[in-house]
Design a protein around this motif. Sequence first.
Motif, mmCIF file in Angstrom:
data_model
loop_
_atom_site.group_PDB
_atom_site.id
_atom_site.type_symbol
_atom_site.label_atom_id
_atom_site.label_comp_id
_atom_site.label_asym_id
_atom_site.label_seq_id
_atom_site.Cartn_x
_atom_site.Cartn_y
_atom_site.Cartn_z
ATOM 1 N N UNK A 273 0.987 -1.307 0.019
ATOM 2 C CA UNK A 273 0.046 0.087 0.120
ATOM 3 C C UNK A 273 0.910 1.284 -0.013
ATOM 4 N N UNK A 274 2.021 1.212 0.605
ATOM 5 C CA UNK A 274 2.801 2.461 0.627
ATOM 6 C C UNK A 274 3.264 2.801 -0.841
ATOM 7 N N UNK A 275 3.748 1.803 -1.666
ATOM 8 C CA UNK A 275 4.137 1.889 -2.733
ATOM 9 C C UNK A 275 2.963 2.431 -3.924
ATOM 10 N N UNK A 276 1.818 1.649 -3.659
ATOM 11 C CA UNK A 276 0.496 2.068 -4.317
ATOM 12 C C UNK A 276 0.236 3.863 -4.010
ATOM 13 N N UNK A 277 0.414 4.022 -2.689
ATOM 14 C CA UNK A 277 -0.073 5.546 -2.532
ATOM 15 C C UNK A 277 0.979 6.527 -3.227
ATOM 16 N N UNK A 278 2.276 6.212 -2.745
ATOM 17 C CA UNK A 278 3.412 7.117 -3.165
ATOM 18 C C UNK A 278 3.371 7.291 -5.093
ATOM 19 N N UNK A 279 3.169 6.146 -5.567
ATOM 20 C CA UNK A 279 3.300 6.403 -7.057
ATOM 21 C C UNK A 279 2.086 7.187 -7.354
ATOM 22 N N UNK A 574 8.155 14.866 -7.385
ATOM 23 C CA UNK A 574 8.977 14.070 -8.073
ATOM 24 C C UNK A 574 9.844 13.262 -7.120
ATOM 25 N N UNK A 575 10.180 13.763 -5.986
ATOM 26 C CA UNK A 575 10.807 13.177 -5.036
ATOM 27 C C UNK A 575 10.213 11.891 -4.303
ATOM 28 N N UNK A 576 8.994 12.122 -4.124
ATOM 29 C CA UNK A 576 8.107 10.981 -3.859
ATOM 30 C C UNK A 576 7.985 9.732 -4.685
ATOM 31 N N UNK A 577 8.012 10.086 -6.107
ATOM 32 C CA UNK A 577 8.123 9.160 -6.764
ATOM 33 C C UNK A 577 9.229 8.336 -7.026
ATOM 34 N N UNK A 578 10.342 9.238 -6.980
ATOM 35 C CA UNK A 578 11.734 8.473 -7.103
ATOM 36 C C UNK A 578 11.952 7.561 -5.768
ATOM 37 N N UNK A 579 11.506 7.753 -4.627
ATOM 38 C CA UNK A 579 11.442 7.137 -3.416
ATOM 39 C C UNK A 579 10.691 5.639 -3.890
ATOM 40 N N UNK A 580 9.493 5.888 -4.261
ATOM 41 C CA UNK A 580 8.559 4.605 -4.996
ATOM 42 C C UNK A 580 9.237 3.641 -5.594
ATOM 43 N N UNK A 581 10.004 4.301 -6.871
ATOM 44 C CA UNK A 581 10.678 3.436 -7.802
ATOM 45 C C UNK A 581 11.816 2.887 -7.297
ATOM 46 N N UNK A 582 12.781 3.781 -6.214
ATOM 47 C CA UNK A 582 13.951 3.125 -5.626
ATOM 48 C C UNK A 582 13.678 2.156 -4.548
ATOM 49 N N UNK A 583 12.830 2.390 -3.706
ATOM 50 C CA UNK A 583 12.694 1.665 -2.442
ATOM 51 C C UNK A 583 11.929 0.116 -2.774
ATOM 52 N N UNK A 584 11.288 0.117 -3.623
ATOM 53 C CA UNK A 584 10.729 -1.424 -3.995
ATOM 54 C C UNK A 584 11.516 -1.921 -5.059
ATOM 55 N N UNK A 585 11.407 -3.143 -5.113
ATOM 56 C CA UNK A 585 12.226 -3.959 -6.255
ATOM 57 C C UNK A 585 11.289 -3.841 -7.565
ATOM 58 N N UNK A 586 11.552 -2.514 -8.060
ATOM 59 C CA UNK A 586 10.986 -2.119 -9.525
ATOM 60 C C UNK A 586 11.793 -2.675 -10.642
ATOM 61 N N UNK A 587 13.161 -3.052 -10.224
ATOM 62 C CA UNK A 587 14.083 -3.060 -11.379
ATOM 63 C C UNK A 587 14.318 -2.275 -12.150
ATOM 64 N N UNK A 588 13.890 -0.965 -11.804
ATOM 65 C CA UNK A 588 14.174 0.299 -12.467
ATOM 66 C C UNK A 588 14.749 1.336 -11.937
ATOM 67 N N UNK A 589 15.317 2.239 -12.545
ATOM 68 C CA UNK A 589 16.212 3.367 -12.069
ATOM 69 C C UNK A 589 14.933 4.763 -12.048
ATOM 70 N N UNK A 590 15.317 5.385 -10.768
ATOM 71 C CA UNK A 590 14.457 6.779 -10.654
ATOM 72 C C UNK A 590 14.983 7.566 -11.893
ATOM 73 N N UNK A 591 15.906 7.297 -12.577
ATOM 74 C CA UNK A 591 16.129 8.098 -13.630
ATOM 75 C C UNK A 591 15.173 8.113 -14.825
#
Length: 888
Positions: A273-279, A574-591
Motif C-alpha cells: 500500500x505504501x508503494x501504491x499511494x506514493x506512485x 518528483x521526490x516521492x516518485x523516485x522514492x517509490x521507484x527506488x525503495x521497492x524492487x521495481x528493477x528500474x532506475x529513478x532516472x
Amino acid sequence: MDNNEITPEGAIAPPAVTAKYDDEKNLAHEYDEKDLHPGEYTHTLLSEVVQDESAIAGLELTGANDLEQLEARLDTMSLERTAKIVKQLLLMHTNDQNFPGHILDQMRLFLSDPNIFENPEKHADLVHEMKLEALLATENSPYIEVRGNVSATDDPNMYVSTVRAWVIGCLFSAAGTFIDNLFAFRNPGISVGVNVAQLVSYPVARAWARLLPDWRIRLFGQEICLNPGPFNKKEHMLITIMCNVSFTSPYTNYIIPVQALDMYFNESFAYSRGYQFLITFSSNMVGYGFAGILRKILVYPSTAIWPASLSTVALVTSFHDEANVPVRGPFNKVYSATREKIFLIGTVGMFIYYFFPGFIFEAMSLFSWMTWIAPNNIHLDAVTGITGGLGLNPWPTFDWNMFGGSGLYLPTFVVLNMFGGVLIGAIMTLGIWYRNTWNTGYLPINSNETFDNTGASYNVTVMLNDKGGFDEAAYRAYSQPWFSAGYLVYNIWAFAQYSATLTYVILFHRHEVTRGYKGVRKSMRKIWASIRRRPATDSSEDIDDLEEDVHYRLMQAYKEVPDWHYAVLLIFPIALGMVAVGAWPTHSTPAALVYGMIMPIIGLVPIGMIQAVTGISVALNIIADIIGGTINAGNANGLMFFKCWAYISSWQAIGFCSDMKLAHYLKIPPRVTFWAQLVATFIFSLVSSMSFNFIMSFPGICTEDASFRLTCPAQTSFYTASIFWGTISPKKLFGPGQRYNTLLIGFPLGFIMVVLYWGARRFFPKSEFVRQIHPVMIIAGPVAYAAPYNLAYYLGNVYVNLISFQYIRKRYVAFWAKWNYVISAAFSTGIAIAAIIMFFALEMPKGGFSIDWWGNNVVALGCEGEGGCARLPMPDAGYFGPAPGTYT
C-alpha cells in the motif's frame, strides 16, 4: 499502444446547445404562443439554453436589456475598428464546424465589399449587426462561445469557500473515485461523470440550506458558518471542480494490477500500500505543479477559451436561475416539470431498468442475436459478434451503459465522423484477417491480448531474467509476440491520429495558435517583469482588441496564489516518485522519471495552447511509448514509470488548467481553487490506492471467469502495450525488416488524409457537407473503439444523437436545452447506483447469486463465449510463423 487508457484522444469537447432563434420573427412566434413579453422570453432562453458551439451567435444569446446597452454604445465603434475585429473573429471560426455558416458568410460579405465602407448608410442593417458583434467581442469576451455562457459580471461578496461546499465536495470526490476505480476494471466500464456530480450535488446542497441550522463559530480569526444561506453557483462550481479532479481512475489503475496480478507480470511488491499511494499521489501531483506554473499562459489569457469547459459552466449557471418556465416539447405539449424532478424520474427509472440488462437478462446488454443462430460459426461471429467480433449488428444492445450515452452531448458531426471511422477500421480488420496478413488468421479477429506462436496468451515471464529484464536467449527459444488484426488496425490509426492532429492544427487552426502564442509572449513578458519588479511594457505590435477579456479584469479583485506554491507541488511529488521507484524492487532506475519530465517541459505549452484555443487534444502517449520504449528497452516497468511522468503529467496538467478556467469563468478566488484542487487530488490518490488490493482480491479478476464482467479490457491493453513497447522494445517490432514495420504507414496516412481534406475544402468552399467532415474525428473512431471494443459499443450513440440533436433540438430547442444534460446525468447516476447494489449485494457475497437461465447463458455460447475464434487451424508443426530460434 495502450488503447482504452485515460487518454486525451477520447476527450472530445462536450457539445453545445443552442437556441436557434435567428431573428425577431422567430422570437415573436414563440412568445405569442406562451403569452410572454419578448424580453421576458429572451431571458427565459438565456436561463435555459446550454452552451452550443454549433450555432451561438452573440446576438442570438443576448437579452433585451443588454441589446439596449449595446445599441447606446454603437457610436463608439468606428467602421475601421469594426472591420479589424470582424476580421479577427472570421479567422478564429472559419474552420470551426460548430460555428454557424450564415454568420461567417455575413462577415465575409462585410469585409469583401468595398461599397459597404464607401456608402455604409446603404448597408445599414449589415453594418449595424457587425458593430454589435464587434462590441460584444470587446465589451465582454472576443469569443461568441464565452459570451453565450459566461456572465460578464461578478459579485465579490458571494460566498464560495463554505463548510457546505467542502463537505459535499470531499464526500462526492471520495465516492466518485471509488466507483470509477472499481468499475474501470469492467467491460464495459461504468463511470460517474462530472455532470452527475453537478446534478446530484444541487438537491443535496439545497436540502442542506433548508434543513441545517445557522451555527457559527470563529476559528483563526475567521467566522465559519454551517449554513450561510442559499446555495449559489460559486459553491456549485467549487464542488464541480473537486469532482472533476476525482471522478476518474488514476493511471496507476493500469500500472498496479499489471504489475501485481499473476496473469500479467506477477510482481508481489505492487501489493504494497505504501508503494501504491506514493506512485499514485506523486504521478497526480506533478501535473498540478505544471498547471500552476503555466496558468498565466494557458488559463488567464482570453485566447485560452477551453471550449470543453463551456458546457460545464452553462449547466451550473442554469441551475441557479430561479425561473422554471414551461417549455413546448414533443407532441406539441407544454412541459412544466423542474430539472430536479426530471433528474429524479430519470435516475429511478434507469435504476430499475438496469437490473434487466445488468443482471436479470444479460443478453439485453450483449444482444448478439445473429450469432445465436449458429454460435460456432466462426465467420458469422467475426463479423457480427460483440465480444468476439467486429459488432456489425444493426441493433446490438438494449443497455444504455454499453455506449455510454455520449450521443446526448456530442455534436452530430463528431458522432457521424467517428461512426465512419469505426466502419473503416472494421473493413480494414476484415481484410487483414481474411488475407492472413501477419498470421492474424490463426488468432481471434478482434482481441487486445498478446499471443505466442501457438495462439495461447503470451507468457511474458518466460523471457524475463531474475531482475525482471529482457532475456534475449529465452525470447528466441519461446516466441515472438503476435497481435490480432483488430489490434494492429488500432495501431495504424493511432499513429495516424498523431500526425493528422498536428497537420490539421497547422492547416486549419494556425491563426488561433498564432494568436495564442502572442498571448503567451505577452504573459511571459509580464511574468519576467514581475520577477525584475519592473512594469511591463507592451509594444504596439502586441496591441490586440481581443487580448484580455472582462473575466481577466474581474479576477484582479482576488489575491493570486504565489508561484512558489506550485513549484513545491512540482518538486515534492518528483521526490516521492523516485522514492517509490527506488525503495521497492521495481528493477528500474529513478532516472526514468527524470527522463520522463523532459517531455512535458518541452511539449506542454504547445499542446496546452492548442487545446485551450482549438479544443483539439494532442496526445503524447504515442511518442512517449516510442521514446520510453527505446530508452527502457527490455524493461516494462521502466516504460510504465517513464509514461507516468512523460505523458500522464502532461495530460493531468491540461486537465487542471481546464478546471482553473472553470474557476476563472465563475470568478472563484484563485486561492480557494488552489486548495480545492489540492484536497481533491489527495482524496483521489488516497481512495484509489486504498482500493487496489480490495479490487484485485476478487475471484477471477481480469479473466474471462470474473464476476460482473470485471475482465479488465483496459488493463489487458496496457499489459499488451507494456510488452509491445517495453519488454520487447520498438526496435524489435518496428525496426528495419521487422514484422510490424509496415504499421508505421499510419504516420504518413494521417498527414495525407488531412491534406486531401484541406484540398477538398478549397475546391468546394461552399459545400456544407465537406465542411462537416472532420478527418481527425474519423481517425478517432477506430482508435477510441479499438479491440476489444467495436461498432456495437458505439452504434447506440448514433441513434440517440439523431433523435436528440436532429429531431428534438431542431423542433423543441427550449425543451432540449432544459433537460438534455439532465437526462444524460440521470441515466448515468441510475446505472451507477444499480451497479453498486448488484455488485455488493448480489455478486460479491460468498457464493454470489446469479440467475441460471437462457437469457444469461446465451452470451457464453460458442465463439462469443470464447472471446472470438481463430479462422485457420494450427499448422502441423504446432505453431505458426518462424520457428523458435530462427528469428532475429
